[in-house]
Design a protein around this motif. Structure first.
Motif, PDB file in Angstrom:
ATOM      1  N   THR A   1      28.840  -3.511  67.719  1.00 50.48           N
ATOM      2  CA  THR A   1      28.997  -2.659  68.893  1.00 50.48           C
ATOM      3  C   THR A   1      30.470  -2.589  69.281  1.00 50.48           C
ATOM      4  OG1 THR A   1      28.674  -4.517  70.414  1.00 50.48           O
ATOM      5  CG2 THR A   1      26.720  -3.278  69.768  1.00 50.48           C
ATOM      6  N   GLY A   2      30.813  -1.554  70.030  1.00 49.42           N
ATOM      7  CA  GLY A   2      32.194  -1.438  70.496  1.00 49.42           C
ATOM      8  C   GLY A   2      32.626  -0.002  70.646  1.00 49.42           C
ATOM      9  N   LEU A   3      33.933   0.175  70.728  1.00 48.98           N
ATOM     10  CA  LEU A   3      34.530   1.486  70.927  1.00 48.98           C
ATOM     11  C   LEU A   3      35.010   2.029  69.589  1.00 48.98           C
ATOM     12  CD1 LEU A   3      35.482   3.551  73.093  1.00 48.98           C
ATOM     13  CD2 LEU A   3      37.674   2.352  73.083  1.00 48.98           C
ATOM     14  N   ILE A   4      34.554   3.228  69.225  1.00 48.68           N
ATOM     15  CA  ILE A   4      34.922   3.809  67.938  1.00 48.68           C
ATOM     16  C   ILE A   4      35.505   5.203  68.142  1.00 48.68           C
ATOM     17  CG2 ILE A   4      33.101   2.499  66.777  1.00 48.68           C
ATOM     18  CD1 ILE A   4      31.553   5.181  66.512  1.00 48.68           C
ATOM     19  N   GLU A   5      36.242   5.682  67.154  1.00 51.06           N
ATOM     20  CA  GLU A   5      36.743   7.053  67.165  1.00 51.06           C
ATOM     21  C   GLU A   5      36.550   7.646  65.775  1.00 51.06           C
ATOM     22  OE1 GLU A   5      40.789   9.689  68.131  1.00 51.06           O
ATOM     23  OE2 GLU A   5      40.830   7.497  68.307  1.00 51.06           O
ATOM     24  N   VAL A   6      35.865   8.775  65.726  1.00 46.01           N
ATOM     25  CA  VAL A   6      35.494   9.378  64.442  1.00 46.01           C
ATOM     26  C   VAL A   6      35.764  10.883  64.477  1.00 46.01           C
ATOM     27  CG1 VAL A   6      33.733   7.663  63.861  1.00 46.01           C
ATOM     28  CG2 VAL A   6      33.117   9.625  65.285  1.00 46.01           C
ATOM     29  N   PRO A   7      35.912  11.515  63.294  1.00 44.51           N
ATOM     30  CA  PRO A   7      36.110  12.970  63.276  1.00 44.51           C
ATOM     31  C   PRO A   7      34.855  13.691  63.755  1.00 44.51           C
ATOM     32  CG  PRO A   7      36.617  11.964  61.136  1.00 44.51           C
ATOM     33  CD  PRO A   7      35.913  10.936  61.946  1.00 44.51           C
ATOM     34  N   MET A   8      35.040  14.775  64.467  1.00 44.76           N
ATOM     35  CA  MET A   8      33.904  15.615  64.834  1.00 44.76           C
ATOM     36  C   MET A   8      33.213  16.083  63.549  1.00 44.76           C
ATOM     37  SD  MET A   8      33.358  16.293  68.091  1.00 44.76           S
ATOM     38  CE  MET A   8      34.113  16.484  69.707  1.00 44.76           C
ATOM     39  N   GLY A   9      31.887  16.101  63.580  1.00 46.16           N
ATOM     40  CA  GLY A   9      31.140  16.538  62.411  1.00 46.16           C
ATOM     41  C   GLY A   9      30.607  15.395  61.572  1.00 46.16           C
ATOM     42  N   ILE A  10      30.992  14.160  61.883  1.00 48.73           N
ATOM     43  CA  ILE A  10      30.432  13.000  61.188  1.00 48.73           C
ATOM     44  C   ILE A  10      28.945  12.917  61.516  1.00 48.73           C
ATOM     45  CG2 ILE A  10      30.831  11.353  63.070  1.00 48.73           C
ATOM     46  CD1 ILE A  10      31.683   9.297  60.946  1.00 48.73           C
ATOM     47  N   THR A  11      28.149  12.324  60.641  1.00 50.96           N
ATOM     48  CA  THR A  11      26.713  12.243  60.908  1.00 50.96           C
ATOM     49  C   THR A  11      26.374  10.966  61.668  1.00 50.96           C
ATOM     50  OG1 THR A  11      26.192  11.066  58.844  1.00 50.96           O
ATOM     51  CG2 THR A  11      26.212  13.497  58.780  1.00 50.96           C
ATOM     52  N   LEU A  12      25.244  11.004  62.330  1.00 52.73           N
ATOM     53  CA  LEU A  12      24.751   9.813  63.031  1.00 52.73           C
ATOM     54  C   LEU A  12      24.525   8.666  62.059  1.00 52.73           C
ATOM     55  CD1 LEU A  12      22.182  11.322  65.541  1.00 52.73           C
ATOM     56  CD2 LEU A  12      24.032   9.761  66.148  1.00 52.73           C
ATOM     57  N   ARG A  13      24.041   8.989  60.863  1.00 47.68           N
ATOM     58  CA  ARG A  13      23.780   7.954  59.866  1.00 47.68           C
ATOM     59  C   ARG A  13      25.064   7.186  59.514  1.00 47.68           C
ATOM     60  NH1 ARG A  13      19.491   7.442  56.622  1.00 47.68           N
ATOM     61  NH2 ARG A  13      18.835   9.612  56.960  1.00 47.68           N
ATOM     62  N   GLU A  14      26.167   7.919  59.347  1.00 46.65           N
ATOM     63  CA  GLU A  14      27.438   7.274  59.023  1.00 46.65           C
ATOM     64  C   GLU A  14      27.898   6.354  60.151  1.00 46.65           C
ATOM     65  OE1 GLU A  14      30.334  10.017  56.629  1.00 46.65           O
ATOM     66  OE2 GLU A  14      29.075  11.319  57.867  1.00 46.65           O
ATOM     67  N   VAL A  15      27.723   6.826  61.389  1.00 46.60           N
ATOM     68  CA  VAL A  15      28.146   6.020  62.538  1.00 46.60           C
ATOM     69  C   VAL A  15      27.317   4.750  62.652  1.00 46.60           C
ATOM     70  CG1 VAL A  15      28.227   5.950  65.063  1.00 46.60           C
ATOM     71  CG2 VAL A  15      29.094   7.944  63.843  1.00 46.60           C
ATOM     72  N   ILE A  16      26.001   4.898  62.544  1.00 49.84           N
ATOM     73  CA  ILE A  16      25.112   3.759  62.770  1.00 49.84           C
ATOM     74  C   ILE A  16      25.160   2.751  61.621  1.00 49.84           C
ATOM     75  CG2 ILE A  16      22.692   3.064  63.050  1.00 49.84           C
ATOM     76  CD1 ILE A  16      22.292   5.807  64.486  1.00 49.84           C
ATOM     77  N   TYR A  17      25.188   3.241  60.382  1.00 52.81           N
ATOM     78  CA  TYR A  17      25.077   2.335  59.245  1.00 52.81           C
ATOM     79  C   TYR A  17      26.420   1.955  58.628  1.00 52.81           C
ATOM     80  CZ  TYR A  17      20.055   2.891  59.584  1.00 52.81           C
ATOM     81  OH  TYR A  17      18.772   2.858  60.048  1.00 52.81           O
ATOM     82  N   ASP A  18      27.359   2.886  58.534  1.00 57.01           N
ATOM     83  CA  ASP A  18      28.648   2.557  57.926  1.00 57.01           C
ATOM     84  C   ASP A  18      29.578   1.842  58.898  1.00 57.01           C
ATOM     85  OD1 ASP A  18      27.681   3.769  55.694  1.00 57.01           O
ATOM     86  OD2 ASP A  18      28.829   5.615  55.899  1.00 57.01           O
TER      87      ASP A  18
END
Length: 622
Positions: free
Chosen positions: A387-404
């Motif tokens: 858990t924590g604060l993340i920053e990702v490119p717009m258009g990334i998938t939920l799967r990438e955020v949750i699992y990667d």
């Protein structure tokens, strides 16, 4: 010293770079989360241990400190705090305590070696540097780039990484009109939730006949579990201030206001310090850098009302009135603060501005998606490993955020849903894990980015209770001005509370949908209109759970206490009688050394039997 022109600014930045040079930098997280975990004691201990290392040596004509101990902003990996980063090795030590400080000093600062037990471990692998950790490696940190990497309390640290260089470019190389054009061409969209095009908003303010204009920053951030804006204000306040100054130059405003929740005392302190330091050197104030541009910033503390995140309620609060939305038009761009044209954006939006001005619109459009360019900061919380604060490119998938990035679901559980966008957002399920996280893609599936909250839920989460929790929040935070929101949310909450208590009626689902439709269609402000979203999204995706609660009087997750049914596995029960002896209702019946059973009519659902069973023979019926 007062910087009075562009040359002096460059000279000041060079001096800052010289003073900030060090053979070893110790960056101790000074964000709210790590401070709560005791990072301040670590900071004091490291200062004490390195006090004799503060001397300087001369190399190639420059003085270089041996060791610099600094208090940074949030590193983002909040679950692993308190965090300590050691440069130039880029070690990130997790869950550090004051007792670890002497070993860090001796082994890492003096010898340059890592301490393996303090490094991050995952699935049998040890990560030596921060950048290699999957949580960071999969991110694109632009807005959060400096958070955790600079001294959050001193302007010199910000100057070293280029603070106010975009303002310099705007003042000396661009006209107000060209600044607005660049922001418009970049397609920067507001990061506060609505995703309105920032350049369009600035154009509307600049085109007003009224020449007294204001720039306002929304730092209210009221969503449960959201702390993106707070971390920027705490860790890199000068970036946000610079963005506001560029906006002020673009629309020719001379006054700005930062509206921050009073519950963010550290953010307020860091902003006050940053403003004072900028004023001291002449970056803020009259005739900035010798130009005709003058700008002053003020901080307003909000009382913590969720509704003050809405633009018209926020400006009313700054004016000293009760924070309540008003009917529109006129919009804030026409009549905002004190009925004057007002640019109103949130913290993260302003933090994007300097790098767009510095690198150009085309560069920004190359990140994310064409319609939602750039990155987005999210607060990743709930039943996820990291858990924590993340920053990702717009258009990334939920799967990438949750699992990667998040490392998957905790304790090997199965993913069930994610609440996105806070109380104004909706729940997405496993079928939508490959959905793109950008403004338009989420809108198509009935969700929204909102300010950036992501709450991950596993198979043991009751979705009816989730809907009740968020409805409880929005009902409590309703300002009460309009009947649909004031009374409609109250009625919806009453129905949900009845359902989770085991008293649901067959007509409840239809009534919830009717109320939701009425609120969405007639509420005064955007917060009211979106209040039913968590209920509708859970109804659509988990209708069977609602029916189980209402018709079968059963909560298969065991979360709703009144609907739990405990069962004894006859193959595991040893007949020890411990459960029966600890049952306050006498609901467990049987004979010693033979399997016991539970009389459901007597059972009061307290769970004492399951807690006391030494053989784990008692469980909640699924």
């Amino acid at each position: 010293m007062k910087i009075e022109n562009r040359t002096e600014l460059k000279e000041y930045r060079t001096e800052c770079q010289k003073r900030q040079r060090a053979k070893c930098r110790v960056l101790i997280c000074g964000g709210t989360g790590c401070l709560a975990g005791g990072s301040d004691k670590i900071y004091q201990k490291m200062l004490e241990l390195t006090k004799n290392d503060g001397n300087v040596s001369v190399e190639f004509g420059a003085e270089i400190a041996h060791t610099k101990v600094m208090k940074s902003g949030c590193h983002g990996f909040c679950e692993m705090g308190p965090l300590v980063r050691i440069e130039p090795h880029n070690y990130l030590y997790i869950k550090v305590s004051p007792d670890d400080c002497e070993e860090i000093y001796q082994k890492t600062i003096c010898e340059g070696k890592s301490i393996e037990r303090l490094l991050y471990h995952m699935d049998g692998q040890v990560y030596a540097s921060q950048e290699e950790i999957p949580f960071y490696a999969k991110q694109t940190r632009l807005v959060l780039k400096n958070c955790g990497h600079i001294d959050a309390d001193h302007i010199e640290g910000a100057m070293v990484v280029g603070a106010y260089s975009a303002l310099e470019k705007a003042l000396f190389e661009m006209t107000p009109e060209s600044v607005i054009d660049m922001i418009y061409e970049s397609n920067l969209r507001g990061r506060g939730g609505a995703g309105f095009r920032t350049g369009r908003k600035w154009k509307q303010v600049a085109s007003q006949k009224e020449k007294i204009r204001y720039v306002v920053c929304n730092g209210d951030e009221g969503d449960p579990g959201a702390f993106m804006d707070r971390s920027i204000m705490e860790g890199d306040p000068h970036r946000m201030i610079e963005g506001m100054m560029i906006a002020a130059y673009a629309v020719q405003a001379q006054e700005g206001y930062i509206y921050v929740r009073a519950e963010y005392p550290l953010a307020i302190q860091r902003l006050e310090t940053a403003i004072h330091q900028a004023e001291e050197i002449g970056i803020l104030g009259d005739h900035i850098l010798g130009t005709n541009f003058s700008f002053r910033l003020h901080i307003n503390r909000g009382a913590g009302a969720f509704v003050c995140g809405e633009g018209s309620a926020l400006t009313a609060s700054i004016e000293g009135k009760r924070g309540m939305p008003r009917v529109k038009p006129p919009r804030t761009v026409q009549q905002g603060l004190w009925a004057k044209p007002t640019v109103l954006n949130n913290v993260e939006t302003y933090a994007n501005v300097p790098m767009i001005i510095q690198n150009g619109a085309e560069w920004y459009l190359g990140i994310g998606t064409p319609e939602s360019p750039g990155t987005k900061a999210f607060a990743l919380t709930g039943n996820v490993r990291n858990t924590g604060l993340i920053e990702v490119p717009m258009g990334i998938t939920l799967r990438e955020v949750i699992y990667d990035i998040g490392g998957g679901i905790q304790n090997g559980k199965k993913f069930k849903a994610v609440q996105i966008g806070g109380p104004s957002g909706g729940c997405l399920t496993e079928k939508q894990l490959d959905s793109k996280m950008d403004f338009d893609s989420l809108a198509k599936i009935g969700a929204m980015i909102g300010s950036g909250g992501l709450v991950i839920m596993d198979e043991n989460t009751c979705m009816v209770e989730v809907a009740r929790f968020f409805m409880s929040f929005t009902q409590r935070e309703s300002c009460g001005k309009c009947v649909p929101c004031r009374e409609g949310t109250k009625r919806m909450l009453e129905i949900l509370e009845r359902i989770v208590a085991g008293n649901g009626k067959p007509t409840d689902i239809d009534e919830l949908r009717e109320l939701a439709d009425m609120i969405e269609s007639t509420a005064l402000c955007g917060l009211g209109k979106s209040a039913p979203k968590p209920v509708i999204s859970t109804l659509n995706a988990f209708a069977e759970e609602y029916r189980e609660h209402i018709e079968d009087k059963k909560c298969k997750t065991g979360v709703c206490t009144n609907l739990r049914q405990f069962q004894i596995d006859l193959d595991i029960c040893k007949g020890c009688s411990k459960c029966a002896r600890n049952c306050p209702a006498g609901a467990i019946e049987g004979e010693l050394k033979s399997p016991y059973h539970i009389n459901q009519e007597k059972c009061i659902k307290c769970g004492a039997c399951m807690e006391q069973c030494p053989f784990k023979a008692i469980s909640v019926a699924r």
